[in-house]
Each structure stands twice: as structure tokens, then as C-alpha cells.
Design an enzyme around this catalytic site. Structure first.
Site, PDB file in Angstrom:
ATOM      1  N   ASP A 135      52.914  31.739  51.787  1.00 52.97           N
ATOM      2  CA  ASP A 135      52.006  32.484  50.901  1.00 52.97           C
ATOM      3  C   ASP A 135      50.558  32.169  51.262  1.00 52.97           C
ATOM      4  O   ASP A 135      49.750  31.806  50.395  1.00 52.97           O
ATOM      5  CB  ASP A 135      52.297  32.147  49.438  1.00 52.97           C
ATOM      6  CG  ASP A 135      51.732  33.187  48.478  1.00 52.97           C
ATOM      7  OD1 ASP A 135      51.396  34.296  48.941  1.00 52.97           O
ATOM      8  OD2 ASP A 135      51.631  32.906  47.270  1.00 52.97           O
ATOM      9  N   LYS A 141      48.499  29.845  34.296  1.00 53.50           N
ATOM     10  CA  LYS A 141      47.070  29.563  34.251  1.00 53.50           C
ATOM     11  C   LYS A 141      46.764  28.166  34.793  1.00 53.50           C
ATOM     12  O   LYS A 141      47.586  27.259  34.709  1.00 53.50           O
ATOM     13  CB  LYS A 141      46.558  29.682  32.817  1.00 53.50           C
ATOM     14  CG  LYS A 141      46.601  31.100  32.268  1.00 53.50           C
ATOM     15  CD  LYS A 141      46.041  31.166  30.854  1.00 53.50           C
ATOM     16  CE  LYS A 141      46.064  32.611  30.336  1.00 53.50           C
ATOM     17  NZ  LYS A 141      45.544  32.700  28.953  1.00 53.50           N
ATOM     18  N   LYS A 178      47.900  23.038  36.288  1.00 53.20           N
ATOM     19  CA  LYS A 178      48.558  24.339  36.422  1.00 53.20           C
ATOM     20  C   LYS A 178      49.766  24.370  35.501  1.00 53.20           C
ATOM     21  O   LYS A 178      50.723  23.620  35.665  1.00 53.20           O
ATOM     22  CB  LYS A 178      48.969  24.586  37.872  1.00 53.20           C
ATOM     23  CG  LYS A 178      49.570  25.970  38.086  1.00 53.20           C
ATOM     24  CD  LYS A 178      49.532  26.409  39.541  1.00 53.20           C
ATOM     25  CE  LYS A 178      50.500  25.661  40.404  1.00 53.20           C
ATOM     26  NZ  LYS A 178      50.631  26.242  41.761  1.00 53.20           N
ATOM     27  N   ILE A 212      40.344  28.079  34.931  1.00 49.21           N
ATOM     28  CA  ILE A 212      39.599  28.276  36.188  1.00 49.21           C
ATOM     29  C   ILE A 212      40.364  29.144  37.173  1.00 49.21           C
ATOM     30  O   ILE A 212      39.892  29.412  38.274  1.00 49.21           O
ATOM     31  CB  ILE A 212      39.268  26.920  36.848  1.00 49.21           C
ATOM     32  CG1 ILE A 212      40.538  26.105  37.095  1.00 49.21           C
ATOM     33  CG2 ILE A 212      38.269  26.146  36.003  1.00 49.21           C
ATOM     34  CD1 ILE A 212      40.305  24.796  37.825  1.00 49.21           C
ATOM     35  N   GLY A 213      41.549  29.601  36.784  1.00 57.07           N
ATOM     36  CA  GLY A 213      42.317  30.468  37.667  1.00 57.07           C
ATOM     37  C   GLY A 213      43.604  30.913  37.012  1.00 57.07           C
ATOM     38  O   GLY A 213      44.114  30.262  36.092  1.00 57.07           O
ATOM     39  N   VAL A 214      44.118  32.048  37.476  1.00 58.58           N
ATOM     40  CA  VAL A 214      45.389  32.583  36.983  1.00 58.58           C
ATOM     41  C   VAL A 214      46.178  33.067  38.189  1.00 58.58           C
ATOM     42  O   VAL A 214      45.645  33.787  39.037  1.00 58.58           O
ATOM     43  CB  VAL A 214      45.179  33.751  35.995  1.00 58.58           C
ATOM     44  CG1 VAL A 214      46.528  34.282  35.524  1.00 58.58           C
ATOM     45  CG2 VAL A 214      44.340  33.316  34.812  1.00 58.58           C
ATOM     46  N   GLY A 274      50.586  33.572  39.976  1.00 53.05           N
ATOM     47  CA  GLY A 274      51.959  33.931  39.673  1.00 53.05           C
ATOM     48  C   GLY A 274      52.681  32.873  38.857  1.00 53.05           C
ATOM     49  O   GLY A 274      53.609  33.176  38.110  1.00 53.05           O
ATOM     50  N   PHE A 275      52.282  31.618  38.981  1.00 54.24           N
ATOM     51  CA  PHE A 275      52.918  30.524  38.250  1.00 54.24           C
ATOM     52  C   PHE A 275      52.429  30.478  36.811  1.00 54.24           C
ATOM     53  O   PHE A 275      53.183  30.214  35.889  1.00 54.24           O
ATOM     54  CB  PHE A 275      52.618  29.209  38.970  1.00 54.24           C
ATOM     55  CG  PHE A 275      53.358  28.014  38.419  1.00 54.24           C
ATOM     56  CD1 PHE A 275      54.646  27.743  38.843  1.00 54.24           C
ATOM     57  CD2 PHE A 275      52.782  27.169  37.491  1.00 54.24           C
ATOM     58  CE1 PHE A 275      55.340  26.652  38.340  1.00 54.24           C
ATOM     59  CE2 PHE A 275      53.464  26.075  36.993  1.00 54.24           C
ATOM     60  CZ  PHE A 275      54.747  25.816  37.422  1.00 54.24           C
TER      61      PHE A 275
END
Length: 688
Positions: A493, A382, A397, A375-377, A379-380
Site C-alpha cells: 500500500d 482515525k 490510531k 490528525i488523520g483518517v 481505512g483503519f
């Protein structure tokens, strides 16, 4: 300095300048005790008093020129860099046989400066300048990368390690390679966050284009500093055509103090002059004390092991603690994945909430990290949608091995979220650190990121009221971070992808891997390396490496403009004056015409006064200096006032809003999707 060819050894070259009054030079090597001194080669080159001049401009508030008194002092070369170019060997510097290193390894961000070259008939501004450097240095340079993208307050920065408590001569080499007229490229020079030069025009100072020229500056470094920062950036007040800076070469020289160039760290060496009998006595006492400590430690381990064994019998599902910064993260999760409240540990540590998942549990929750569940990607790594305890949805995550973030960010996120609880902060459910995995488990946010609802997806547009509610929620979360503990926490951030929305569109701040504890009472800032996302980064923080809560305020101001315009903060496909959202939106806001760049999907159903006030808040957040920006508490207060203005406008303009909705199929569809939201409340004559 560097490894020799075809050898595993390294060589060290030391270069010194000193004034000679006799026909004899004596070189002594004094080795440390138990060591020896050796030398492979010595070169003595006369420079004829043409490399340095005695009067040099001093940087800082007082400015003015200072005498170096070179006849009484020695000089050591610390750095000699060919800026924007490659390594220059001594054979290429035919006058003084000097070595010039490439500068990229010393830049804070090498990508901040683009390399340019020009080999067309470069000459020296002064005949003695031939001793300053070979023409190869002036044939290459660095200028700011993509100046049409960068705000005109960012700099190229070099960080150079030096010895504390000395004076340093900084020599900057310039040669204008592009512009053939004056006032085309004007910039500023900073040394150790002190202004060395304003309105610096290479063309005017050198006397034309393709003319080699250098400037010397003197800087005194305190005993608490071990690095010099050299920074060049555009001067936005001049209106010059070239909104960037230029540098061809950089040298740093250490100047002797009291006739000495050596730096030795001071320390107290107690007992070194005791006789051998005293030494033996103290060694014997130390052995006895060490034996007692070891026996005590063994007993403690045995007792703890027995206690842990008993605890395991009482709680077969117990798990080992994760040690973070001297504290213990440990709790027992219930069936729903929630954790016990914070409580004091009897041994002085802290037992904090957070469930430790096994890797087997994580794989089961995410169907073995099924790509269809991503559901997202970031810097850390997926982020996967998962399900634990058969019914609870979570966001998982998982760190990628090549991630830009690592163990420090992993520990920071656990440490912060395990002690923070707020309606507008994403809750950490637990983590997994088995088999070198770094996995964080959060509450699931059904509506994803704020960015996805603004642009780049086929999701229905957010209404103006929804956008205000989301901004208020995010502001509350940040205000809590800044004020919820003794020193506060700086997110570092803030951006629309880190503002998540739950099933009710309640905004929650996320991703605390880069967060830092705020300054103590006796300090105004936290000195730290620059981290964050380009387009949202506070230029004052970027320039000075001094982080404050106002850095979050700046980033939040960019978010506010993003909410208004519904476009990316950096879009290189747009015309030059529109690429950077903050600069583009600020120009319209200063003209009091922010409605000209408003998301067209909001047309007809927003309060003009609330939009005007909203733009004013964003403008204040983007103040040039942190001290001129509001606090997050003040931003929150003004946003709540903006919402009140909009709600009052809605109640007094029911008919006009109804006409807009009836004439727009998209708004009719949105009203159906928001039966209990803004439109239904406006259309219902009974109000709320």
C-alpha cells in the site's frame, strides 16, 4: 441453488448433459454409510445435440482445437450467470428451462464493471444459438467502469469455485450493444491467467450490432486448483475507440473424467477394517494416553501460574502477552514509552518490543479521543495526536467498528513493526486491545504526510531537494523491507499518505496492515487477493493476483510522478486524458517533456538534468511487467545520483538561484522557514 420461498430450508438443483443410445435411463442413488438418499423431482429434457459442439478451442500456450468426445462423456453445469443483469428464472428460458444467476456475487470487484442494457431487436447469429441462451441474457452486459480513469491494463474478473483435476468448458456470451462498426471495442480474454483470445471484436465475430453470439473454450484444471478465473480487459495495442471489454453471459461446465463426474477428496483411513476387538484396544490405549496428557497439562498450568505469580510480585507493572501467529509479543516499557530490545524466549518463542497500553492510558493521552486532536483518517480509522508519560508525543490510531480493516491487519502491523527497526520506518511504541478496541501507538510525525505537503493544504511548497530527500528516505525504507529478512516483506500500500515526515522532514514508511511476507526461494510470487489503493495498484498484480516486490516498485513510481506534478493520482474533475496521473505523466515522460507538467512552484530552482533522470526512474518503475521494473535498491541508487546532480547544479548556479529567490516572495518566505536547508546552503558562498 438457493432457499425456497417461505421456507428455512434450501434446495439444490443439479443439471447434467449426457448422450443416450437406448430408450431407457436408469437413475441410482447410493447414500453414504449411515445416511440416506432422496430426490424431490427429476426433469428430462432432450436438447437435440444443439447445445454443445464436439470441437472446442483449448486455452493456453498450445491453443488449437480439441475434441470433447461428447458421445462418451457426461457434462455437469457448474455456473450459469447473467452478466450485468438480474436473475432469470427457468420460466423465462422457455427452450431448456434454465436458471441464470446474477454475476455480481462472483466478481472480484463488482464495481470494476458497469451494467448496460439495450432491448432493441436482438437476433441470433446462428439459428442453433437459440439453445445457447434466451434473449434476456443478451439484453444486458458489463463493460469496464470509468475506462477513462482506469489504466488500459485492468480487467473485469470473476472467480468461480470448481472441483480440481477436471476439464471445464467455459462458454462466454456476447452481444455488442453500443458500437455499430467493427474495430470499435477490441479486448483480451484470459482464463486461469492463460490467454484465451487476443484482439477480440464482438461486432466482427457476431456479424453486427445487437446480434447474440457465444464462444466456447476448454481448460484443464490441475489437482492443485479449486477455482477458475475469468478475466476480460482492454487490448491497449489496438488503438480501438472503446478501451474496455464487454460480456453478456457466462457458463462453466465440468466434463467427466473416465466416465465419472464425482469429486471425492482423497485421504488415508487407517484402521477402518480392523475388527471390533482391535478397535476397543486402540480406544483404551487412546484414553490412557489422553489421561496422561491432561494430567501433564494440569501440572504445567499450575507451575506456570505459580511462576507468573512470583513474576508479578517482582514486577507489579507487568502485563499479559498478546499471542500473534504463534509468537508472544511482550515487553516492559520505560518511562518514555520505548521498549526493550528483541531477545530469545527460553521456551522457543520470541519476546518482542511493544508496550501494552491500558484503555485508560489511551483515553488520558488523547483527552478521551478529542476530535480536535484528530490528525488523520484512513481505512483503519482515525489517528489522534496524544501525549504519554507527560512529555512524549505519539500518534494514536484507533480502529473504527465499520473499518475496512480489522483484526488481521491489526495483528499484521504489530507483528511486523515489532521486529522491524529502521530510520525510515515509523516506529511502533505499543498497542491497546481492551474492551474490543484495536489501537496502535506510533512515534509522532510532526510534519504529517507527504501528500499534505504536495497539494490540498496551505503548507509551504517543498523544494526540489526536499522532495528528493523524501523520496530517497522512502526508497530506503522500502528497500529495507524487501531485503531485511529472509523472504522480505511487501508493503502492498505504497502511497504519499503512507509516507510520513518527522520534524526534520525525514521520510518514514507507515501503515503495514496490508503487508505480506515475500515469496520463498522456490517461488517467484505470493498468490493473494488484490488489496491496495486505486491509482497506485500494480496492474499485473491486479490481473494475475500474483504479488511481488515489483508491485511496491510500481506504486512507488506513481509516488514519484505525484512528487513531480503535485496533484492527486485520480482527479475525475479533469479532462479525460488527465484524470489518471500515471497515464497522463507517462505520456509526457515518453515524449521527454516532463517539465511541462512540473509543479509550477518549483520553477527556476531545480536542476533540469536531475528532473530528466528522475522522470526516467519513474518511467522504469511503471513498466508493464514486473520483470522489466528495477528493484528498490536500483531505484534508491538512481535517486541518490539525481540528488548529487541537483546539489552540483546548486553549487554552480548560486547567482541565478539568488535572483529567482529575490524575485519571488513565496520563495523568500520559504527560505526563512528553511534557514538551515537548501536555500541557506546555496546562498552561503562557503557551501556546506
Amino acid at each position: 441453488m438457493g432457499p425456497t420461498a417461505n421456507s428455512s430450508y434450501s434446495n439444490v438443483v443439479k443439471e447434467y448433459f449426457f448422450y443416450v443410445e437406448t430408450n431407457l435411463i436408469v437413475l441410482n442413488l447410493v447414500p453414504s454409510k449411515g445416511s440416506f438418499g432422496f430426490l424431490n423431482a427429476v426433469e428430462i429434457i432432450p436438447e437435440g445435440n444443439k447445445v454443445f459442439v464436439d470441437s472446442v478451442r483449448r486455452v493456453g500456450a498450445n491453443g488449437g482445437n480439441s475434441s470433447l468426445n461428447l458421445s462418451k462423456r457426461g457434462i455437469e453445469t457448474m455456473y450459469r450467470l447473467n452478466v450485468g443483469g438480474s436473475f432469470i428464472s427457468p420460466s423465462q428460458d422457455s427452450i431448456l428451462w434454465r436458471k441464470w444467476e446474477a454475476d455480481s456475487g462472483y466478481m472480484i470487484n463488482a464495481d470494476a464493471g458497469s451494467e448496460i442494457r439495450n432491448r432493441s431487436n436482438i437476433t441470433y447469429a446462428n439459428p442453433n444459438d437459440t439453445f445457447a441462451g434466451p434473449l434476456e441474457v443478451y439484453e444486458s452486459a458489463r463493460t469496464l467502469t470509468n475506462t477513462e480513469v482506469m489504466e488500459k491494463r485492468f480487467n473485469m474478473s470473476w472467480k468461480l469455485r470448481i472441483d480440481p483435476d477436471f476439464e471445464y468448458l467455459i462458454r462466454l456470451h456476447f452481444c455488442e450493444l453500443v458500437y455499430d462498426k467493427p474495430n470499435q471495442r477490441i479486448f483480451r480474454i484470459f482464463i486461469d491467467n492463460k490467454t484465451a483470445a487476443d484482439n477480440f471484436d464482438v461486432y466482427s465475430r457476431a456479424g453486427g450490432m445487437n446480434i447474440a453470439y457465444h464462444e466456447d473454450y476448454l481448460d484443464s484444471v490441475s489437482s492443485k486448483t479449486n477455482a477458475i478465473w475469468i478475466q476480460l480487459g482492454p487490448d491497449p495495442t489496438t488503438g480501438s475507440a472503446g478501451t474496455d471489454a464487454l460480456l453478456n453471459g457466462l457458463e462453466v461446465f465440468k466434463i467427466s473424467r473416465n466416465g465419472n463426474l464425482a469429486y471425492v477428496e482423497t485421504y488415508t483411513n487407517i484402521g477402518t477394517r480392523k475388527n471390533s476387538k482391535s478397535l476397543i484396544l486402540w480406544v483404551g490405549i487412546g484414553v490412557v494416553i489422553a489421561s496422561i496428557v491432561i494430567l501433564a497439562a494440569i501440572c504445567t498450568v499450575i507451575i506456570c501460574f505459580c511462576k507468573k505469580k512470583n513474576d508479578t510480585k517482582k514486577n507489579p507493572n507487568g502485563w499479559r502477552p498478546l499471542f500473534l501467529n504463534g509468537t508472544i509479543t511482550n515487553s516492559t516499557a520505560n518511562a518514555k514509552g520505548t521498549s526493550s530490545a528483541n531477545q530469545n524466549h527460553p521456551n522457543g518463542g520470541t519476546i518482542r518490543s511493544g508496550r501494552r497500553f491500558t484503555l485508560t492510558e489511551i483515553r488520558a493521552a488523547t483527552s478521551n479521543f478529542d476530535e480536535s486532536l484528530v490528525i488523520g483518517v484512513g481505512g483503519f480509522g482515525k489517528v489522534y495526536k496524544g501525549e504519554i508519560d507527560e512529555s512524549s508525543l505519539v500518534a494514536v490510531k484507533r480502529s473504527h467498528p465499520q473499518s475496512q480493516q480489522g483484526l488481521t491487519e491489526f495483528e499484521t502491523e504489530i507483528e511486523l513493526l515489532s521486529k522491524l527497526r529502521h530510520r525510515h520506518l515509523v516506529s511502533l511504541i505499543g498497542f491497546c486491545d481492551e474492551q474490543s478496541e484495536m489501537i496502535l501507538v506510533y512515534e509522532y510525525m510532526a510534519n504529517g504526510t507527504l501528500r499534505n505537503h504536495l497539494f490540498g493544504s496551505d503548507l509551504p511548497p517543498l523544494s526540489w531537494k526536499q522532495r528528493l530527500d523524501i523520496c530517497i528516505g522512502a526508497a530506503r525504507g522500502l528497500h529495507y523491507l524487501h531485503t531485511g529478512s529472509d523472504r522480505g516483506i511487501i508493503h502492498r500500500d505504497v502511497k504519499t499518505t503512507n509516507i510520513l515526515l518527522d520534524e526534520d522532514f525525514v521520510a518514514k514508511m507507515s501503515d503495514f496492515g496490508l503487508s505480506k511476507t515475500g515469496p520463498s526461494l522456490e517461488h517467484t510470487h505470493v498468490s493473494t487477493a488484490v488489496k491496495g489503493s486505486f491509482g497506485y495498484l500494480d496492474p499485473e498484480y491486479f490481473r494475475r493476483q500474483q504479488l511481488t516486490e515489483k508491485s511496491d516498485v510500481y506504486s512507488f513510481g506513481v509516488v514519484l510522478f505525484e512528487v513531480i506534478c503535485a496533484r492527486a493520482v485520480i482527479n475525475p474533475t479533469l479532462p479525460k486524458d488527465q484524470i489518471n496521473l500515471a497515464e497522463w505523466a507517462m505520456r509526457w515522460q515518453r515524449e521527454r517533456s516532463i517539465e511541462s507538467i512540473l509543479d509550477p512552484r518549483l520553477k527556476g530552482h531545480y536542476c533540469p538534468e536531475s528532473l530528466m533522470r528522475f522522470g526516467e526512474i519513474a518511467e522504469k518503475c511503471l513498466g508493464d511487467e514486473g520483470k522489466s521494473r528495477p528493484t528498490m535498491g536500483e531505484v534508491l541508487w538512481h535517486l541518490e545520483y539525481v540528488l548529487q546532480l541537483h546539489e552540483a547544479w546548486l553549487r554552480s548556479n548560486v547567482d541565478s538561484v539568488k535572483d529567482v529567490v529575490n524575485s519571488d516572495p513565496d520563495l523568500q518566505s520559504q527560505m526563512k522557514d528553511d534557514e538551515d536547508g537548501e536555500f541557506s546552503q546555496v546562498m552561503d558562498q562557503r557551501g556546506r
